[in-house]
Design a protein around this motif. Structure first.
Motif, mmCIF file in Angstrom:
data_model
loop_
_atom_site.group_PDB
_atom_site.id
_atom_site.type_symbol
_atom_site.label_atom_id
_atom_site.label_comp_id
_atom_site.label_asym_id
_atom_site.label_seq_id
_atom_site.Cartn_x
_atom_site.Cartn_y
_atom_site.Cartn_z
ATOM 1 N N VAL A 111 0.846 -1.194 0.000
ATOM 2 C CA VAL A 111 0.000 0.000 0.000
ATOM 3 C C VAL A 111 0.879 1.239 0.000
ATOM 4 O O VAL A 111 1.908 1.287 0.681
ATOM 5 C CB VAL A 111 -0.909 0.014 1.251
ATOM 6 N N ASP A 158 -7.654 0.512 -5.812
ATOM 7 C CA ASP A 158 -7.485 -0.819 -5.244
ATOM 8 C C ASP A 158 -7.274 -1.810 -6.385
ATOM 9 O O ASP A 158 -8.182 -2.105 -7.144
ATOM 10 C CB ASP A 158 -8.733 -1.194 -4.435
ATOM 11 N N LEU A 163 -2.285 -1.316 -3.593
ATOM 12 C CA LEU A 163 -3.228 -0.209 -3.477
ATOM 13 C C LEU A 163 -2.461 1.099 -3.342
ATOM 14 O O LEU A 163 -1.413 1.144 -2.681
ATOM 15 C CB LEU A 163 -4.152 -0.383 -2.274
ATOM 16 N N LEU A 174 -8.253 5.428 2.301
ATOM 17 C CA LEU A 174 -7.723 4.126 1.900
ATOM 18 C C LEU A 174 -7.567 3.201 3.100
ATOM 19 O O LEU A 174 -7.885 2.006 3.024
ATOM 20 C CB LEU A 174 -6.384 4.302 1.192
ATOM 21 N N HIS A 177 -10.829 1.916 3.958
ATOM 22 C CA HIS A 177 -11.200 0.948 2.918
ATOM 23 C C HIS A 177 -10.581 -0.416 3.222
ATOM 24 O O HIS A 177 -11.233 -1.459 3.056
ATOM 25 C CB HIS A 177 -10.730 1.472 1.559
ATOM 26 N N LEU A 178 -9.335 -0.435 3.698
ATOM 27 C CA LEU A 178 -8.693 -1.699 4.055
ATOM 28 C C LEU A 178 -9.410 -2.356 5.232
ATOM 29 O O LEU A 178 -9.620 -3.580 5.245
ATOM 30 C CB LEU A 178 -7.219 -1.456 4.394
ATOM 31 N N LYS A 181 -12.534 -3.911 3.973
ATOM 32 C CA LYS A 181 -12.277 -5.169 3.282
ATOM 33 C C LYS A 181 -11.964 -6.294 4.264
ATOM 34 O O LYS A 181 -12.389 -7.435 4.074
ATOM 35 C CB LYS A 181 -11.099 -5.019 2.315
#
Length: 323
Positions: A111, A158, A163, A174, A177-178, A181
């Motif tokens: 990332v 992504d 990413l 972000l 977002h991780l 997920k």
């Protein structure tokens, strides 16, 4: 959760990093939240040299791990490169590049935020992939690494195991977002609420916000957007939303895009997918009912949009995150 610790690369002999860029992943992954998920993430501060390093505006960091440990991480985050890489076209430190390649080959999720994309590009991890960075740096990044498909209109991109994000607050988007997920929408939304930030800003939102557009509750869009969120299962069109906001459809479209970076239809779809995620996690309702309650219509429509936006099917999502 992505297997293995989260390794945050911190500078020492490679230069000075921005404290904000380092602080975001440290806050998200380094602060235990046992009531949300137990165990929480394990954060490693992986130094590029001696165990102490300096950040802007002058704080000292003490790393807990070395570059040799990165290969054993589940996620590796790079949010900086030395200033000379940007200003003087100097090479990205070879030790950092080699460590990223080894970690990726060992299955780690790699990332970057802001200029950290230079390190991923130098390692060849972005070749043929879409990527982003802060818009001030994307032109040079594209020139230096022509094999990378740079898109400076995105908050984050992504690509699965790799990413990238723009700088500053986009890095927080972000990171959330991780978490979404790994641990599901409910956990990500609760964490965002604790951090007093929006629960989910999808990566396709633009990096640019027109500050000439009023954004206060009195003159902005917050009331009508809250009104729409309470009625996602009803037919909602630009005309209906514009009428509720006492604007023409054209003015409403322009203001929503300027203040959120997305279009009304995309905003609605994102909110409806978010509603579907919450229902999948917290209820045993059939997918057909969830599709109706989220305003997406049929189960087939929900599967189609869910797969495109979340990367999995509603049924698989429920099996992973159902409470």
């Amino acid at each position: 959760m992505s297997a293995g610790p989260v390794a945050l690369i911190v500078p020492s002999d490679f230069g000075v990093a921005d404290l904000y860029e380092l602080g975001i992943p440290a806050a998200v992954f380094g602060t235990p939240q046992p009531d949300l998920a137990d165990p929480w993430y394990e954060l490693w501060l992986c130094g590029t040299g001696p165990r102490t390093s300096t950040t802007t505006p002058g704080f000292t960091l003490h790393s807990t791990h070395t570059m040799d440990d990165i290969v054993n991480a589940g996620t590796v985050i790079v949010s900086w490169v030395p200033d000379e890489v940007i200003e003087d076209n100097a090479p990205v430190p070879p030790d950092l590049v080699a460590a990223l390649r080894k970690a990726h080959a060992n299955g780690a999720r790699i990332v970057s935020s802001c200029v950290g994309a230079y390190a991923l590009a130098e390692a060849g991890l972005l070749d043929g992939r879409r990527a982003t960075a802060h818009w001030m740096h994307t032109a040079l990044l594209a020139e230096r690494y022509p094999k990378v498909k740079i898109d400076d209109s995105m908050l984050y991109v992504d690509e699965g195991d790799v990413l990238t994000s723009a700088g500053m607050s986009a890095a927080l988007d972000l990171c959330l977002h991780l978490v979404r997920k790994d641990l599901g929408a409910h956990v990500a939304n609760q964490l965002a609420r604790r951090m007093v930030v929006p629960g989910h800003r999808p990566g396709h939102l633009g990096q640019y916000v027109d500050l000439s557009i009023p954004t206060t509750d009195e003159q902005g869009l917050t009331p009508v957007l809250d009104w729409a969120r309470a009625r996602l299962d009803e037919p909602l069109t630009i005309e209906i939303l514009a009428r509720k906001a006492a604007m023409s459809p054209r003015t409403f479209y322009r203001r929503l895009q300027a203040t959120t970076g997305t279009t009304p239809l995309r905003w609605l779809l994102n909110e409806r997918i978010t509603r579907a995620q919450a229902l999948l996690e917290s209820t045993t309702l059939p997918v057909e009912k969830i599709a109706a309650l989220s305003g997406i219509g049929t189960a087939n429509n929900l599967r189609h949009h869910f797969l495109r936006q979340v990367g999995t099917t509603p049924s698989d999502y429920r099996r992973t995150f159902s409470t």
